[in-house]
Structures are given as structure tokens and as C-alpha cells.
Scaffold this active site. Structure first.
Site, PDB file in Angstrom:
ATOM      1  N   GLU A 220      28.505  57.180  31.466  1.00  0.00           N
ATOM      2  CA  GLU A 220      28.285  56.078  32.408  1.00  0.00           C
ATOM      3  C   GLU A 220      29.087  54.861  31.968  1.00  0.00           C
ATOM      4  O   GLU A 220      28.903  53.762  32.487  1.00  0.00           O
ATOM      5  CB  GLU A 220      26.798  55.732  32.472  1.00  0.00           C
ATOM      6  CG  GLU A 220      25.956  56.916  32.915  1.00  0.00           C
ATOM      7  CD  GLU A 220      24.498  56.551  33.028  1.00  0.00           C
ATOM      8  OE1 GLU A 220      24.145  55.851  33.991  1.00  0.00           O
ATOM      9  OE2 GLU A 220      23.718  56.950  32.160  1.00  0.00           O
ATOM     10  N   ARG A 222      33.107  53.659  29.898  1.00  0.00           N
ATOM     11  CA  ARG A 222      34.541  53.870  30.069  1.00  0.00           C
ATOM     12  C   ARG A 222      35.147  54.592  28.866  1.00  0.00           C
ATOM     13  O   ARG A 222      35.024  54.141  27.724  1.00  0.00           O
ATOM     14  CB  ARG A 222      35.220  52.527  30.295  1.00  0.00           C
ATOM     15  CG  ARG A 222      34.745  51.858  31.578  1.00  0.00           C
ATOM     16  CD  ARG A 222      35.439  50.542  31.819  1.00  0.00           C
ATOM     17  NE  ARG A 222      35.158  49.562  30.798  1.00  0.00           N
ATOM     18  CZ  ARG A 222      34.038  48.816  30.732  1.00  0.00           C
ATOM     19  NH1 ARG A 222      33.094  48.967  31.639  1.00  0.00           N
ATOM     20  NH2 ARG A 222      33.882  47.945  29.772  1.00  0.00           N
ATOM     21  N   GLY A 237      25.404  52.968  30.486  1.00  0.00           N
ATOM     22  CA  GLY A 237      25.998  52.217  31.592  1.00  0.00           C
ATOM     23  C   GLY A 237      26.937  51.116  31.101  1.00  0.00           C
ATOM     24  O   GLY A 237      26.550  50.277  30.303  1.00  0.00           O
ATOM     25  N   GLU A 278      23.388  50.051  19.510  1.00  0.00           N
ATOM     26  CA  GLU A 278      22.383  49.372  20.343  1.00  0.00           C
ATOM     27  C   GLU A 278      23.013  48.867  21.647  1.00  0.00           C
ATOM     28  O   GLU A 278      24.167  48.426  21.660  1.00  0.00           O
ATOM     29  CB  GLU A 278      21.824  48.184  19.559  1.00  0.00           C
ATOM     30  CG  GLU A 278      20.748  47.407  20.289  1.00  0.00           C
ATOM     31  CD  GLU A 278      20.358  46.148  19.525  1.00  0.00           C
ATOM     32  OE1 GLU A 278      19.165  45.841  19.519  1.00  0.00           O
ATOM     33  OE2 GLU A 278      21.224  45.487  18.939  1.00  0.00           O
ATOM     34  N   GLY A 286      36.854  44.730  12.710  1.00  0.00           N
ATOM     35  CA  GLY A 286      36.653  43.661  11.734  1.00  0.00           C
ATOM     36  C   GLY A 286      35.243  43.109  11.699  1.00  0.00           C
ATOM     37  O   GLY A 286      34.945  42.211  10.894  1.00  0.00           O
ATOM     38  N   LYS A 303      32.955  45.806   6.319  1.00  0.00           N
ATOM     39  CA  LYS A 303      33.555  45.673   7.644  1.00  0.00           C
ATOM     40  C   LYS A 303      33.348  46.990   8.378  1.00  0.00           C
ATOM     41  O   LYS A 303      33.344  48.065   7.751  1.00  0.00           O
ATOM     42  CB  LYS A 303      35.039  45.353   7.522  1.00  0.00           C
ATOM     43  CG  LYS A 303      35.245  43.918   7.062  1.00  0.00           C
ATOM     44  CD  LYS A 303      36.664  43.476   7.221  1.00  0.00           C
ATOM     45  CE  LYS A 303      36.744  42.026   6.791  1.00  0.00           C
ATOM     46  NZ  LYS A 303      38.086  41.578   6.509  1.00  0.00           N
ATOM     47  N   ARG A 316      22.872  47.870  15.097  1.00  0.00           N
ATOM     48  CA  ARG A 316      22.188  46.976  16.012  1.00  0.00           C
ATOM     49  C   ARG A 316      22.464  45.532  15.595  1.00  0.00           C
ATOM     50  O   ARG A 316      22.848  45.273  14.447  1.00  0.00           O
ATOM     51  CB  ARG A 316      20.686  47.247  16.042  1.00  0.00           C
ATOM     52  CG  ARG A 316      19.996  46.865  14.769  1.00  0.00           C
ATOM     53  CD  ARG A 316      18.499  47.017  14.881  1.00  0.00           C
ATOM     54  NE  ARG A 316      17.879  46.260  13.809  1.00  0.00           N
ATOM     55  CZ  ARG A 316      16.647  46.440  13.362  1.00  0.00           C
ATOM     56  NH1 ARG A 316      15.882  47.362  13.899  1.00  0.00           N
ATOM     57  NH2 ARG A 316      16.161  45.700  12.397  1.00  0.00           N
TER      58      ARG A 316
HETATM   59  C1  LIG Z   1      19.030  50.390  19.171  1.00  0.00           C
HETATM   60  C2  LIG Z   1      17.909  51.208  19.789  1.00  0.00           C
HETATM   61  C3  LIG Z   1      18.340  52.676  19.841  1.00  0.00           C
HETATM   62  C4  LIG Z   1      16.684  51.047  18.928  1.00  0.00           C
HETATM   63  O1  LIG Z   1      15.658  51.769  19.505  1.00  0.00           O
HETATM   64  P1  LIG Z   1      14.472  52.380  18.647  1.00  0.00           P
HETATM   65  O2  LIG Z   1      15.028  53.141  17.514  1.00  0.00           O
HETATM   66  O3  LIG Z   1      13.584  53.064  19.614  1.00  0.00           O
HETATM   67  O4  LIG Z   1      13.795  51.138  17.999  1.00  0.00           O
HETATM   68  P2  LIG Z   1      12.523  50.346  18.525  1.00  0.00           P
HETATM   69  O5  LIG Z   1      12.862  49.612  19.767  1.00  0.00           O
HETATM   70  O6  LIG Z   1      11.367  51.289  18.515  1.00  0.00           O
HETATM   71  O7  LIG Z   1      12.350  49.317  17.363  1.00  0.00           O
HETATM   72  C5  LIG Z   1      11.941  49.682  16.027  1.00  0.00           C
HETATM   73  C6  LIG Z   1      11.670  48.403  15.296  1.00  0.00           C
HETATM   74  O8  LIG Z   1      12.912  47.669  15.154  1.00  0.00           O
HETATM   75  C7  LIG Z   1      12.816  46.400  15.805  1.00  0.00           C
HETATM   76  N1  LIG Z   1      14.062  46.138  16.466  1.00  0.00           N
HETATM   77  C8  LIG Z   1      14.682  46.931  17.375  1.00  0.00           C
HETATM   78  N2  LIG Z   1      15.828  46.355  17.744  1.00  0.00           N
HETATM   79  C9  LIG Z   1      15.930  45.211  17.037  1.00  0.00           C
HETATM   80  C10 LIG Z   1      16.909  44.177  16.984  1.00  0.00           C
HETATM   81  N3  LIG Z   1      18.025  44.234  17.718  1.00  0.00           N
HETATM   82  N4  LIG Z   1      16.725  43.165  16.147  1.00  0.00           N
HETATM   83  C11 LIG Z   1      15.605  43.082  15.376  1.00  0.00           C
HETATM   84  N5  LIG Z   1      14.647  44.031  15.394  1.00  0.00           N
HETATM   85  C12 LIG Z   1      14.828  45.078  16.220  1.00  0.00           C
HETATM   86  C13 LIG Z   1      11.676  46.553  16.791  1.00  0.00           C
HETATM   87  O9  LIG Z   1      11.131  45.314  17.116  1.00  0.00           O
HETATM   88  C14 LIG Z   1      10.726  47.458  16.062  1.00  0.00           C
HETATM   89  O10 LIG Z   1      10.056  46.694  15.115  1.00  0.00           O
HETATM   90  P3  LIG Z   1       8.598  47.124  14.572  1.00  0.00           P
HETATM   91  O11 LIG Z   1       8.818  48.350  13.723  1.00  0.00           O
HETATM   92  O12 LIG Z   1       8.195  45.949  13.808  1.00  0.00           O
HETATM   93  O13 LIG Z   1       7.755  47.403  15.772  1.00  0.00           O
HETATM   94  C15 LIG Z   1      17.605  50.745  21.247  1.00  0.00           C
HETATM   95  O14 LIG Z   1      17.186  49.418  21.228  1.00  0.00           O
HETATM   96  C16 LIG Z   1      18.802  50.846  22.160  1.00  0.00           C
HETATM   97  O15 LIG Z   1      19.621  49.937  22.276  1.00  0.00           O
HETATM   98  N6  LIG Z   1      18.923  52.016  22.879  1.00  0.00           N
HETATM   99  C17 LIG Z   1      19.996  52.197  23.818  1.00  0.00           C
HETATM  100  C18 LIG Z   1      19.442  52.791  25.096  1.00  0.00           C
HETATM  101  C19 LIG Z   1      20.508  52.801  26.179  1.00  0.00           C
HETATM  102  O16 LIG Z   1      21.154  51.806  26.430  1.00  0.00           O
HETATM  103  N7  LIG Z   1      20.716  53.976  26.827  1.00  0.00           N
HETATM  104  C20 LIG Z   1      21.688  54.135  27.860  1.00  0.00           C
HETATM  105  C21 LIG Z   1      21.093  53.824  29.201  1.00  0.00           C
HETATM  106  S1  LIG Z   1      22.302  53.769  30.465  1.00  0.00           S
END
Ligand SMILES: CC(C)(COP(=O)(O)OP(=O)(O)OC[C@H]1O[C@@H](n2cnc3c(N)ncnc32)[C@H](O)[C@@H]1OP(=O)(O)O)[C@@H](O)C(=O)NCCC(=O)NCCS
Length: 343
Positions: A220, A222, A237, A278, A286, A303, A316
Site C-alpha cells: 500500500e 511506494r 498505506g 513504526e 544518517g 547511525k 520507533r
Molecule cells: C511500532 C508499532 C508496531 C508498535 O506496536 P506494538 O508493538 O503493538 O506496541 P504497543 O502499541 O502495544 O506498545 C507497547 C508499549 O510501548 C509504548 N509505545 C509504543 N509506541 C511508542 C512510541 N512511539 N513512543 C513511546 N512509547 C511507545 C506503548 O505505550 C506501550 O507501553 P506500555 O507497555 O507501557 O503499555 C505500532 O505502533 C505501529 O506503528 N504499527 C504499524 C501499523 C501499520 O501502520 N500498519 C499498516 C496499516 S496500512
């Protein structure tokens, strides 16, 4: 005659000056054997890399020779082409050298989209200069200099000449649709893209030439020129992969197996297997990254380029501090089976 790198029997479009605008090869061949070479010699091929414009009689004779020497598939194609009212071409690449003509460039793009070679698997040096910028219309390819006249002619007949794009590369799906793929918006995939079996390209997804997916996968975002996405990976996306065509970047970006680039995420480094970026985080080579241990404590600053190609990483941006962090990815993604079923 020795083995040949590739052979294409094609039909194409020329402008009023007899210059090629595009060529369609229904069944391009990779690694043709000596028997094919002998049959082509009878049609006028004299060795080396060449694109020979041939008439319907020569194509019919070639069909007969191919049939007599047991090369049924190409014989069948040649027989059909021999009924053409459009220009025919016999393109032979003895070696995988940089393309030297529009028909040669089109044959190489076909080889990739037919999955006969992978991106980076054939020499495409100088291809831009060989592909004319063309109006792709409901009446086929039209030279831009001839477009106003063709538009007027269509209007005078009470018709509309639909120009769907103006580009050097046509959409892949007008040349080949490889088995087992879904493409929600066909204009988003250029000829020269490689889509592995089980690939879905959603409307927002895009795949450039010399780039693609191993499949299965959900795209979804590029996929820039030169980028390859591994099996089971998901580009969310509007996710972005950095190309190397402009901006001075020279690292070839790739994504390993079972990775997830979140929505609006981006990468300027290659990823190994089972990595997650994330949503919204763009990592350039960099970018300063804090490596965290299992307890979330900082181990060191690096880096992003130092992490290029490494597996099992989660990137993230810490939403409290703004620092980009990297830790072990414990939750490698499993593609949603239902969403990713292609058939
Ligand atoms: C990065 C990512 C994978 C993390 O998801 P996750 O592993 O499920 O993590 P959670 O959201 O359960 O968070 C776990 C912990 O980290 C913390 N946390 C998550 N992201 C954070 C951030 N950016 N900064 C600080 N803390 C963060 C949460 O608050 C949580 O804290 P807790 O343990 O105290 O409750 C998710 O946020 C993400 O970006 N997924 C992408 C989904 C997507 O875009 N799919 C495509 C759709 S088109």
C-alpha cells in the site's frame, strides 16, 4: 550458432517517421538455445544484439521454421504475428549488454515483468534515453508531436481520444499480468516491475521499473526503482522506500522477509528480515538511533546505516523524547491471511 541471452518476437507502434514508440512481446524468451539461433538466422539475424523490423512474410516463414524444429510456443506466436497489420520486430540479445534501441529496452522490461529475471538481474543502463515519452491512449501509443492531430481526428468523428498517461513507461498490465496477483489501480505499476505470486498492490501502492516483490505481500506504499520487497512483507498505506535515481543516494534499498513498514513510514536503508518500522517514522541512512536493550535501557547511539540489512529490529520514534529508538522486534508480523488471499 551459440546460445542467446534473450529473444522476443514482437508487435509495436511507430510514429510517422518510422521510429519505435513501444513494443509488445507476447512470450519473451530467456536463454534461447542454438536451434532457435539457427531459425532466426534464416529470418535475417546475423549475430550480436539486434532489433530487426521484419514483414509478415518473413514472420510466416519464421513460424514454419520454428514449427519444423519443434519450437511450438514461439512458432505459435510467430504464426499469429504474421497476420499483423502493425509493425513487427524480431529482437535478439546475444548478450546481456546495455540496451541499444527502444525494442531492446522493451524486451528487457518484459523479461522482468514476466518474472524471467529479477530486478537488477539485467543490464538496464541508459534505458531512459531509449524510451520515448509517449501519450498512452485508448488508441494505443501516440507520439506527442502527433497527438494534437489525432485528438482533432477523433473529435471530428464524434469520439474522444482518452489520454490515460504521458510517460516513458507504460502500465505493466497492458503488457503482462503475471499469475496470482491483485492490482487495484493498474496505472500504479509500470512495465519493468516484478510482482511475485501472491502480491497485492492496493490503490495507494506503486511499483516502479526494476523493482518489485518476491510475494506474497501487501503493498500500500511506494516501491521505488531498484527496490525489492521480500516474501511476506507489508508496506503500509503511503509508506515510502527511497530510490536511488535522484538525490544522490547510492545505497540500494531492499526489504527482507516478513517486515512491516507502518503507514507513512519510510526507509533510506535496506532492512533485514522480520523488521518493523513504526507508522510515520522515516529512517534515513544518517538518522541517529538509540539502541535499547530488553529493559528499554539505552545501550548505544548508532547511525541507521550501521543497522542496514540487520534482522529482527523494531524502529520507533519515542513519542515522549522524540528520539528514534531501535529494539529487538518481538512481534514479527504475520500477514492477515484473509486480506492477503489472492484468488
Ligand atoms: C511500532 C508499532 C508496531 C508498535 O506496536 P506494538 O508493538 O503493538 O506496541 P504497543 O502499541 O502495544 O506498545 C507497547 C508499549 O510501548 C509504548 N509505545 C509504543 N509506541 C511508542 C512510541 N512511539 N513512543 C513511546 N512509547 C511507545 C506503548 O505505550 C506501550 O507501553 P506500555 O507497555 O507501557 O503499555 C505500532 O505502533 C505501529 O506503528 N504499527 C504499524 C501499523 C501499520 O501502520 N500498519 C499498516 C496499516 S496500512
Amino acid at each position: 550458432m551459440s546460445n542467446l541471452y534473450s529473444v522476443g518476437l514482437g508487435v509495436g507502434t511507430q510514429n510517422q517517421n518510422g521510429e519505435w514508440l513501444e513494443v509488445f512481446y507476447p512470450a519473451p524468451l530467456l536463454n534461447a538455445d542454438a536451434a532457435m539461433g539457427d531459425a532466426l538466422a534464416a529470418a535475417g539475424y546475423q549475430g550480436g544484439n539486434a532489433a530487426l523490423e521484419i514483414d509478415t512474410q518473413v514472420m510466416a516463414d519464421l513460424a514454419a521454421t520454428l514449427k519444423n524444429t519443434g519450437q511450438e510456443e514461439q512458432a505459435n506466436i510467430a504464426e499469429q504475428l504474421s497476420n499483423s497489420e502493425r509493425p513487427l520486430v524480431l529482437t535478439v540479445l546475444a548478450e546481456d549488454n546495455a540496451p541499444a534501441s527502444t525494442p531492446e529496452a522493451y524486451l528487457k522490461l518484459h523479461l522482468i515483468s514476466h518474472r524471467l529475471v529479477k530486478p537488477h538481474g539485467t543490464d538496464l543502463s541508459g534505458i531512459f534515453g531509449l524510451l520515448p515519452n509517449v501519450a498512452w491512449t485508448n488508441e494505443g501509443a501516440i507520439d506527442l508531436a502527433e497527438l494534437p492531430e489525432r485528438q482533432l481526428q477523433a473529435r471530428l468523428k464524434g469520439q474522444l481520444l482518452e489520454v490515460s498517461c504521458v510517460d516513458k513507461f507504460p502500465k505493466m498490465s497492458n503488457y503482462v499480468v503475471p499469475a496470482g496477483v491483485r492490482i487495484a489501480h493498474t496505472a500504479r505499476v509500470r512495465l519493468g516491475a516484478y510482482l511475485g505470486e501472491g502480491t497485492t498492490i492496493m490503490h495507494e501502492g506503486f511499483v516502479n521499473f526494476n523493482a518489485g516483490t518476491e510475494g506474497p505481500g501487501m503493498i500500500e506504499g511506494r516501491v521505488s526503482a531498484g527496490v525489492m520487497i521480500g516474501a511476506g512483507s507489508d508496506l503500509g498505506g503511503s509508506a515510502s522506500t527511497m530510490g536511488t535515481l535522484s538525490g544522490g543516494g547510492n545505497i540500494i534499498i531492499s526489504v527482507g522477509k516478513e517486515c512491516l513498514l507502518g503507514a507513512n513510514a519510510g526507509i533510506g536503508i535496506p532492512l533485514g528480515d522480520r523488521c518493523t518500522v513504526e507508522a510515520g517514522l522515516y529512517i534515513t541512512a544518517g538518522t541517529k538511533v538509540q539502541l535499547l536493550d530488553d529493559q528499554g535501557q539505552k545501550v548505544e547511539d548508532v547511525k541507521a546505516r550501521d543497522l542496514a540489512g540487520k534482522s529482527d529490529l523494531l524502529f520507533r520514534r519515542n513519542s515522549s523524547t522524540g528520539a528514534v529508538e531501535c529494539r529487538t522486534n518481538k512481534n514479527a508480523i504475520a500477514l492477515n491471511e484473509e486480506l492477503h488471499a489472492n484468488n
